[in-house]
Scaffold this active site. Structure first.
Site, PDB file in Angstrom:
ATOM      1  CG  HIS A 253      -2.190  -0.775   0.976  1.00 23.00           C
ATOM      2  ND1 HIS A 253      -2.289  -2.106   1.276  1.00 23.00           N
ATOM      3  CD2 HIS A 253      -3.390  -0.426   0.459  1.00 23.00           C
ATOM      4  CE1 HIS A 253      -3.503  -2.541   0.956  1.00 23.00           C
ATOM      5  NE2 HIS A 253      -4.192  -1.543   0.456  1.00 23.00           N
ATOM      6  N   GLY A 254       2.009   1.225   0.541  1.00 21.65           N
ATOM      7  CA  GLY A 254       2.802   2.441   0.537  1.00 21.65           C
ATOM      8  C   GLY A 254       4.162   2.242   1.170  1.00 21.65           C
TER       9      GLY A 254
END
Lengths: 336, 468
Positions: free
Chosen positions: B324-325
């Site tokens: 996700h990041g």
């Protein structure tokens, strides 16, 4: 609770040979679009009446209340709204020998129609010699409103994204955001789908709450007037013609001109406008290109396009001095 | 070009007309690829080459694996291709993060180094099309599908614009077979698709974007707000991200459906889940099942005993977080999720739940799921781990709160939207729409779209998942 069903199909399976042959489907889609356009008109009426009116209306109220007594009025976009400080301007003009008062008629997301209403309000003020300067607004509009395009990225950049760097301007920003909110939501639809009212209504200047809503009804006719009357050959020429028309209308009560406020991203439009203004013998104050521009420091910027309080102070003082040098004698003839 | 922009409507309308006028399947696929590359180029044309290269590599590798005569040869094709795809994602998305983290680690050990920073811009959609490519290669390697001879099919699968930049994460075996037959307009659930598009539009442009400034304000300065507001905003934020992402999925699914293609369900009202594991099965289903099939199961799944299962749960959630990041908050988010899922598994295994009456179990499960969702959500939004800790402490009364509150109670907004979701599912609204009289439907939709346009936020945010 609804039971988990990850395998559930989000859409139903249609039995082949359903009730939607292409022609019927196409007619239905056309009906959908037509209904959308009609419904959008009604929705816009409500939105405009409740939403747009107030921010611009308050500005017009201010103009109606104080406009008769001021010497200088700047009509422009949010660059003016942020960047023109009437108190600093008066101070700069006074130092140059002119005892003038000023009014900030900067309105966020100003468009031609609103500008026309502002100009009309100024024309309705008691006759006297006054300086009315217009920002290079028509140039901006040629690339967005008239093309029916609103760049959401611009909204993000100009709007909420700028908030974290603001300094003591919460109230001002909220006004801008609110105005931008309603104006953009509505003008995007108006300009894209040409949703015009059948009969332009006369605005009631005494009632700020309804005034600007009416101005949007004036939008397409006003735009058409400009385009048809002046051929709209170039942005600069269009702008100059617009000012010339206004100047002619009020029969010499204005000393009018154009100006461009500083911005970090300078486009060529200021220079196009300067050439055109010179050709038309209009006063043009390009604050993007003169000495004051080089004195601006990072603290003087609110964001890419707008000045902060300190920047507004510097630029407004400089403008006061410039206007005094240019128009001081003419205004003195009238006893201002 | 966002799905909620007028230019997307114009783009899609033009594409829709030309697509259905074509009577040849190959021509349609060429049109789909060209339009999809054009769609991508409107975001950033500079990364078109990367998209094309990754597709070419997948096609060549899949053919290589499929035509190999031994497992060793197959593996020789597989490993370099995975290195390529994962490496590409790693360089663009994670290099700077790991470089900075490594330098910080060395500094904490007394060795000062300057981290090498590439400062690369993240190509939009790379996290998604990388997973598309990897799943295709893996499925061919695991003999779940045959490699396609047609490069056009794979190019269409990878680049198809309704899912290109933010999913749902399609599997080749779900989508590519649909390319084999000429789609018929008579098979298209037009009403349901248009309604689904409207639902997605409302979720994103009307709800999520209007909620965003409030959530933004609280996360920007949580100390100024009351503990109740902070706690409620956490739940509201989890709803906002759901509306944002599922709105995108809905509009993408609807766009594909109007062209005759079907996407799998990507969300199923996760806030109505009755356990954290149930929540995970309803949230971003295409990613959850991807991680299950290509990571959890290959790691051994639940077959290696209690601790090996917990290890696998931990790894999968950690990878999910990092996917996700590139930030420590996402690592923390993954760890939070792993703890919650593992804890639930332990409770399930203990047989404790069976001793509780069913109704009570559902209510308790619903409440505990919302509670864990709320505190896991802090890590998904906060800028740093310290803020996560501060907000967690505040919402549990362990740190002093401020006096400000939001104009509307965030929990009221949250539960209102939740009630709408419940009704929509309970009465199967989307499916019912398909049976409505076509002319009445057209009029109602015209009015509904006009209202949705008027109510949308003018400060449209890019879809949140574009950044992943």
């Amino acid at each position: 609770m609804a039971q988990a069903s990850p395998t559930q199909d989000p859409l139903p399976v249609v039995t082949p040979g359903n009730d939607l042959p292409p022609l019927r489907a196409g007619l239905g889609l056309a009906l959908l679009i037509a209904t959308f356009l009609v419904a959008a008109q009604f929705v816009l009426e409500l939105t405009l009446r409740d939403g747009i009116a107030d921010p611009v209306g308050r500005k017009l109220d201010l103009l109606a209340e104080q406009g008769a007594n001021v010497d200088v009025i700047l009509v422009g976009t949010s660059r003016t709204f942020y960047g023109f400080d009437p108190v600093a301007f008066s101070s700069g003009a006074r130092e140059a020998g002119c005892n003038w008062t000023a009014l900030n008629m900067g309105i966020a997301m100003m468009d031609r129609a609103t500008e026309a209403v502002v100009a009309g309000t100024i024309a309705d003020l008691p006759p006297r010699k006054r300086i009315v300067l217009f920002e290079s607004l028509p140039l901006m509009l040629t690339s967005n409103v008239s093309a029916g395009q609103i760049d959401f990225g611009d909204l993000v950049r100009f709007g909420r994204a700028a908030l974290p760097v603001q300094e003591n301007r919460t109230d001002l920003s909220l006004d801008i955001l609110w105005a931008a909110d309603r104006i953009v939501a509505s003008s995007a639809l108006i300009s894209t789908f040409a949703l015009t009212g059948p009969d332009p209504m006369q605005p009631d200047f005494a009632r700020g709450g309804q005034l600007v809503a009416e101005s949007y009804k004036l939008a397409p006719p006003a735009a058409n007037l400009l385009v048809n009357t002046h051929s709209w050959v170039s942005p600069g020429e269009g702008a100059a013609n617009f000012i010339a028309l206004r100047t002619e209308e009020i029969a010499g009560n204005w000393l009018s001109g154009l100006y461009a406020f500083p911005a970090l991203s300078v486009s060529g439009r200021e220079f196009v406008l300067a050439d055109e203004a010179e050709r038309q013998n209009l006063a043009y104050f390009n604050l993007n290109a003169d000495a004051v521009r080089s004195t601006l420091t990072p603290e003087d910027w609110f964001d890419t396009w707008h000045l902060s309080r300190s920047g507004a102070d510097k630029v407004s003082r400089a403008l006061g001095a410039q206007l005094c040098a240019r128009f001081g004698a003419a205004m003195a003839d009238e006893g201002n | 070009m966002l799905f909620i922009e007028i230019r997307y409507f114009l783009f899609f309308a033009a594409f829709f007309c030309v697509y259905w006028l074509l009577r040849n399947n190959t021509q349609r696929k060429w049109l789909m690829v060209a339009a999809s590359y054009g769609f991508y180029a409107m975001w950033d044309w500079r990364w078109l080459g990367l998209l094309f290269l990754s597709t070419v590599v997948s096609h060549i590798v899949a053919r290589g694996i499929f035509l190999s005569r031994s497992d060793v040869e197959r593996r020789w094709w597989l490993v370099p291709s995975l290195v390529f795809h994962i490496g590409m994602l790693g360089v663009f998305k994670y290099f700077d993060f790991f470089s900075r983290s490594f330098a910080a680690l060395l500094t904490s050990l007394g060795v000062t180094v300057d981290p090498v920073i590439l400062d690369l811009m993240l190509p939009i959609g790379i996290s998604f099309y990388t997973l598309h490519n990897v799943s295709y290669i893996a499925d061919v390697y695991m003999r779940r599908i045959e490699a396609r001879e047609s490069f056009l099919d794979i190019a269409t699968f990878v680049a198809f614009f309704p899912q290109l930049v933010a999913g749902p994460i399609l599997r080749a075996r779900q989508f590519v077979p649909q390319l084999d037959t000429l789609r018929k307009f008579s098979d298209v659930p037009v009403r349901a698709a248009l309604f689904l598009f409207l639902v997605g539009f409302v979720k994103k442009a009307v709800l999520a974007d209007n909620i965003d400034p409030h959530v933004d304000a609280v996360f920007a300065d949580p100390g100024a707000y009351t503990a109740w507001t902070v706690a409620g905003t956490s739940l509201l934020w989890s709803m906002q991200i759901l509306l944002d992402f599922s709105g995108y999925s809905d509009m993408g699914t609807a766009s594909a459906a109007l062209l005759g293609y079907r996407f799998p369900q990507n969300f199923f009202a996760p806030h109505l889940a009755v356990s954290p594991a149930d929540y995970r099965q309803r949230w971003h289903i295409s990613l959850t099942t991807w991680l299950r099939d290509y990571l959890f199961v290959p790691l051994g799944g639940t077959k290696g005993g209690r601790w090996r299962t917990h290890r696998n749960i931990f790894i999968v959630n950690l990878v999910s977080g990092i996917w996700h990041g590139a930030a420590w908050t996402f690592v923390l988010w993954g760890i939070f999720n792993a703890i919650v899922i593992s804890a639930q598994r332990e409770i399930d295994q203990s047989g404790f739940k069976e001793k509780i009456p069913r109704a009570l179990r559902i209510i308790f499960g619903f409440a505990i799921t919302l509670y864990t969702t709320a505190w896991v959500a802090y890590a998904f939004r906060a800028d740093d781990i310290a803020t996560v800790g501060h907000m967690l402490a505040m919402s549990h009364g362990l740190a002093p709160g401020g006096t400000q509150s939001l104009p509307v109670d965030p929990l009221l907004v949250f539960f209102s939207i939740l009630a709408c979701q419940f009704v929509a599912i309970r009465f199967n609204i989307t499916h019912r729409m398909e049976k409505m009289n076509w002319w009445i439907f057209a009029v109602l939709m015209g009015v509904a779209f006009a209202l949705a346009f008027a109510l949308r936020s003018p400060f449209a945010q890019p879809f949140y998942y574009f950044r992943f």
